[in-house]
Design a protein around this motif. Structure first.
Motif, PDB file in Angstrom:
ATOM      1  N   TYR A   1      49.788  34.044  46.434  1.00 44.61           N
ATOM      2  CA  TYR A   1      49.481  35.141  47.338  1.00 44.61           C
ATOM      3  C   TYR A   1      48.082  34.928  47.903  1.00 44.61           C
ATOM      4  O   TYR A   1      47.194  34.401  47.225  1.00 44.61           O
ATOM      5  CB  TYR A   1      49.517  36.484  46.607  1.00 44.61           C
ATOM      6  CG  TYR A   1      50.859  36.781  45.974  1.00 44.61           C
ATOM      7  CD1 TYR A   1      51.146  36.363  44.675  1.00 44.61           C
ATOM      8  CD2 TYR A   1      51.842  37.456  46.682  1.00 44.61           C
ATOM      9  CE1 TYR A   1      52.368  36.605  44.105  1.00 44.61           C
ATOM     10  CE2 TYR A   1      53.081  37.707  46.109  1.00 44.61           C
ATOM     11  CZ  TYR A   1      53.339  37.275  44.823  1.00 44.61           C
ATOM     12  OH  TYR A   1      54.567  37.516  44.260  1.00 44.61           O
TER      13      TYR A   1
ATOM     14  N   MET B   1      45.647  34.083  44.803  1.00 41.62           N
ATOM     15  CA  MET B   1      46.182  34.388  43.476  1.00 41.62           C
ATOM     16  C   MET B   1      47.425  33.540  43.245  1.00 41.62           C
ATOM     17  O   MET B   1      48.315  33.509  44.100  1.00 41.62           O
ATOM     18  CB  MET B   1      46.537  35.875  43.346  1.00 41.62           C
ATOM     19  CG  MET B   1      47.111  36.251  41.976  1.00 41.62           C
ATOM     20  SD  MET B   1      47.642  37.976  41.877  1.00 41.62           S
ATOM     21  CE  MET B   1      46.060  38.820  41.826  1.00 41.62           C
TER      22      MET B   1
ATOM     23  N   GLY C   1      51.080  32.558  41.865  1.00 39.01           N
ATOM     24  CA  GLY C   1      52.257  33.397  41.866  1.00 39.01           C
ATOM     25  C   GLY C   1      52.511  34.139  40.575  1.00 39.01           C
ATOM     26  O   GLY C   1      52.970  35.272  40.580  1.00 39.01           O
TER      27      GLY C   1
ATOM     28  N   MET D   1      44.615  36.556  38.210  1.00 45.95           N
ATOM     29  CA  MET D   1      43.221  36.376  38.607  1.00 45.95           C
ATOM     30  C   MET D   1      43.096  35.910  40.042  1.00 45.95           C
ATOM     31  O   MET D   1      43.918  35.154  40.549  1.00 45.95           O
ATOM     32  CB  MET D   1      42.553  35.387  37.649  1.00 45.95           C
ATOM     33  CG  MET D   1      42.350  35.986  36.266  1.00 45.95           C
ATOM     34  SD  MET D   1      41.538  34.891  35.107  1.00 45.95           S
ATOM     35  CE  MET D   1      42.954  34.018  34.476  1.00 45.95           C
ATOM     36  N   LEU D   2      42.037  36.383  40.684  1.00 45.45           N
ATOM     37  CA  LEU D   2      41.744  36.024  42.061  1.00 45.45           C
ATOM     38  C   LEU D   2      40.663  34.943  42.113  1.00 45.45           C
ATOM     39  O   LEU D   2      39.702  34.982  41.351  1.00 45.45           O
ATOM     40  CB  LEU D   2      41.249  37.244  42.833  1.00 45.45           C
ATOM     41  CG  LEU D   2      42.271  38.323  43.163  1.00 45.45           C
ATOM     42  CD1 LEU D   2      41.579  39.589  43.645  1.00 45.45           C
ATOM     43  CD2 LEU D   2      43.259  37.823  44.210  1.00 45.45           C
TER      44      LEU D   2
ATOM     45  N   PHE E   1      38.533  43.371  34.959  1.00 44.76           N
ATOM     46  CA  PHE E   1      37.823  42.139  35.313  1.00 44.76           C
ATOM     47  C   PHE E   1      36.338  42.437  35.530  1.00 44.76           C
ATOM     48  O   PHE E   1      35.984  43.508  36.031  1.00 44.76           O
ATOM     49  CB  PHE E   1      38.368  41.561  36.628  1.00 44.76           C
ATOM     50  CG  PHE E   1      39.855  41.375  36.677  1.00 44.76           C
ATOM     51  CD1 PHE E   1      40.701  42.439  36.963  1.00 44.76           C
ATOM     52  CD2 PHE E   1      40.421  40.130  36.451  1.00 44.76           C
ATOM     53  CE1 PHE E   1      42.075  42.273  37.021  1.00 44.76           C
ATOM     54  CE2 PHE E   1      41.794  39.945  36.505  1.00 44.76           C
ATOM     55  CZ  PHE E   1      42.622  41.023  36.794  1.00 44.76           C
TER      56      PHE E   1
ATOM     57  N   TYR F   1      33.235  40.544  37.664  1.00 40.38           N
ATOM     58  CA  TYR F   1      32.845  39.495  38.593  1.00 40.38           C
ATOM     59  C   TYR F   1      31.346  39.562  38.826  1.00 40.38           C
ATOM     60  O   TYR F   1      30.721  40.613  38.740  1.00 40.38           O
ATOM     61  CB  TYR F   1      33.514  39.680  39.958  1.00 40.38           C
ATOM     62  CG  TYR F   1      34.998  39.512  39.987  1.00 40.38           C
ATOM     63  CD1 TYR F   1      35.850  40.602  39.826  1.00 40.38           C
ATOM     64  CD2 TYR F   1      35.570  38.260  40.216  1.00 40.38           C
ATOM     65  CE1 TYR F   1      37.223  40.451  39.882  1.00 40.38           C
ATOM     66  CE2 TYR F   1      36.948  38.103  40.277  1.00 40.38           C
ATOM     67  CZ  TYR F   1      37.762  39.199  40.119  1.00 40.38           C
ATOM     68  OH  TYR F   1      39.116  39.034  40.175  1.00 40.38           O
TER      69      TYR F   1
ATOM     70  N   LEU G   1      34.561  35.005  38.683  1.00 42.91           N
ATOM     71  CA  LEU G   1      35.054  35.742  37.528  1.00 42.91           C
ATOM     72  C   LEU G   1      34.261  35.378  36.277  1.00 42.91           C
ATOM     73  O   LEU G   1      34.138  34.205  35.924  1.00 42.91           O
ATOM     74  CB  LEU G   1      36.538  35.441  37.314  1.00 42.91           C
ATOM     75  CG  LEU G   1      37.215  36.174  36.178  1.00 42.91           C
ATOM     76  CD1 LEU G   1      37.264  37.676  36.453  1.00 42.91           C
ATOM     77  CD2 LEU G   1      38.629  35.632  35.972  1.00 42.91           C
TER      78      LEU G   1
ATOM     79  N   PHE H   1      37.888  38.436  31.843  1.00 42.89           N
ATOM     80  CA  PHE H   1      39.109  39.162  32.169  1.00 42.89           C
ATOM     81  C   PHE H   1      39.687  39.714  30.864  1.00 42.89           C
ATOM     82  O   PHE H   1      39.662  39.026  29.834  1.00 42.89           O
ATOM     83  CB  PHE H   1      40.067  38.187  32.864  1.00 42.89           C
ATOM     84  CG  PHE H   1      41.519  38.556  32.839  1.00 42.89           C
ATOM     85  CD1 PHE H   1      42.462  37.647  32.394  1.00 42.89           C
ATOM     86  CD2 PHE H   1      41.955  39.789  33.298  1.00 42.89           C
ATOM     87  CE1 PHE H   1      43.817  37.962  32.397  1.00 42.89           C
ATOM     88  CE2 PHE H   1      43.300  40.110  33.307  1.00 42.89           C
ATOM     89  CZ  PHE H   1      44.223  39.188  32.841  1.00 42.89           C
TER      90      PHE H   1
ATOM     91  N   ARG I   1      51.794  42.591  35.538  1.00 42.78           N
ATOM     92  CA  ARG I   1      52.708  41.987  36.507  1.00 42.78           C
ATOM     93  C   ARG I   1      54.160  42.398  36.298  1.00 42.78           C
ATOM     94  O   ARG I   1      54.979  42.182  37.153  1.00 42.78           O
ATOM     95  CB  ARG I   1      52.614  40.460  36.425  1.00 42.78           C
ATOM     96  CG  ARG I   1      51.319  39.880  36.880  1.00 42.78           C
ATOM     97  CD  ARG I   1      51.080  40.165  38.344  1.00 42.78           C
ATOM     98  NE  ARG I   1      52.132  39.599  39.176  1.00 42.78           N
ATOM     99  CZ  ARG I   1      52.076  38.380  39.703  1.00 42.78           C
ATOM    100  NH1 ARG I   1      51.055  37.607  39.439  1.00 42.78           N
ATOM    101  NH2 ARG I   1      53.031  37.926  40.479  1.00 42.78           N
TER     102      ARG I   1
ATOM    103  N   SER J   1      55.814  41.983  42.090  1.00 42.51           N
ATOM    104  CA  SER J   1      55.644  40.657  42.677  1.00 42.51           C
ATOM    105  C   SER J   1      54.200  40.220  42.628  1.00 42.51           C
ATOM    106  O   SER J   1      53.893  39.055  42.495  1.00 42.51           O
ATOM    107  CB  SER J   1      56.141  40.641  44.123  1.00 42.51           C
ATOM    108  OG  SER J   1      55.431  41.603  44.890  1.00 42.51           O
TER     109      SER J   1
ATOM    110  N   GLN K   1      44.137  44.182  42.897  1.00 38.79           N
ATOM    111  CA  GLN K   1      42.943  44.545  42.139  1.00 38.79           C
ATOM    112  C   GLN K   1      42.164  45.611  42.898  1.00 38.79           C
ATOM    113  O   GLN K   1      41.978  45.509  44.114  1.00 38.79           O
ATOM    114  CB  GLN K   1      42.060  43.321  41.900  1.00 38.79           C
ATOM    115  CG  GLN K   1      42.661  42.350  40.900  1.00 38.79           C
ATOM    116  CD  GLN K   1      41.718  41.255  40.498  1.00 38.79           C
ATOM    117  OE1 GLN K   1      40.491  41.338  40.658  1.00 38.79           O
ATOM    118  NE2 GLN K   1      42.279  40.182  39.941  1.00 38.79           N
TER     119      GLN K   1
END
Lengths: 114, 116
Positions: free
Chosen positions: A33, A95, A97, A101-102, B33, B35, B45, B48, B97, B101, B105
């Motif tokens: 994504y 991210m 799939g 985490m980004l 998270f 950052y 990051l 987490f 998740r 899909s 955040q």
């Protein structure tokens, strides 16, 4: 590891005009994504738009749209009819799939001029 | 609306001090998270957490630790602050998740920490 690159540290645009912010990324994943986040001055970061890699159609949210080029690993953000309130830092993010985490790019500071 | 709050907007500390940055979210999110945001580097990051008492190192964990004793609260700890930890610190949260899909955040307002 994924990397996200925003090649334009700063940009400016006149009010009511259109501006495009660039983002490229590097990944070996096929399912992922992509996001654009906006951080206005002294305000919280908010999500502007997202794109699922499996979708060919480019995402659109009102005046914001993306140009997603999967083969080129490019994900640009177009802001139409720019408004003064669009002045902000814009971050492109990736991210995986199946991940949580980004990974962020370095950001583009956009100034909309009256 | 999801609300993520951070204990301070601005903080000034001295080298060697122990620093606590607190983050609270009110949406029962599993993931939280921390950052660090620096000019030209974007957000990186630090740590987490995907559940109470659970944590994973991010890209830059050195010099930091975290604590998550309650689901809604995630603390970032600088055991001995150094000048190179002067930065903007952002907290974020997201749901798990399962059945989704992707998970967006949501970010707090940030804490600008200056270490003298």
């Amino acid at each position: 590891a994924q990397t996200v690159t925003q090649s334009q540290p700063e940009m400016s645009v006149q009010e009511a005009e259109t501006v495009t912010l660039s983002c490229t990324y590097d990944t070996s994943e096929n399912n992922y994504y992509l996001f654009w986040y906006k951080q206005p001055p002294s305000r919280q970061m908010i999500l502007v738009i997202r794109q699922e890699a499996y979708k060919q159609q480019n995402a659109t949210e009102n005046r914001f749209s993306v140009n997603f080029q999967k083969a080129a690993k490019s994900f640009s953000l177009k802001i139409s009819d720019s408004q003064l309130g669009d002045t902000a830092m814009y971050f492109c993010a990736f991210m995986e799939g199946a991940g949580n985490m980004l990974t962020f790019g370095g950001g583009t500071r956009l100034m909309v001029k009256p | 609306d999801v609300k993520v709050t951070q204990s301070s907007r601005y903080l000034v500390k001295r080298t060697g001090e122990k620093v606590f940055l607190e983050c609270v979210q009110d949406m029962d999110h599993e993931n939280m998270f921390w950052y660090r945001q620096d000019p030209g580097l974007g957000l990186r990051l630090i740590y987490f957490s995907y559940d109470v008492k659970m944590k994973e190192k991010g890209d830059i964990p050195e010099g930091y630790s975290v604590s998550r004793e309650k689901k809604e609260r995630f603390s970032l700890i600088l055991e001995s602050a150094s000048t190179n930890q002067t930065s903007m610190y952002l907290c974020a949260s997201s749901c798990s998740r399962e059945g989704r899909s992707y998970n967006e955040q949501f970010f707090g307002p940030g804490t600008r920490l200056t270490v003298l």
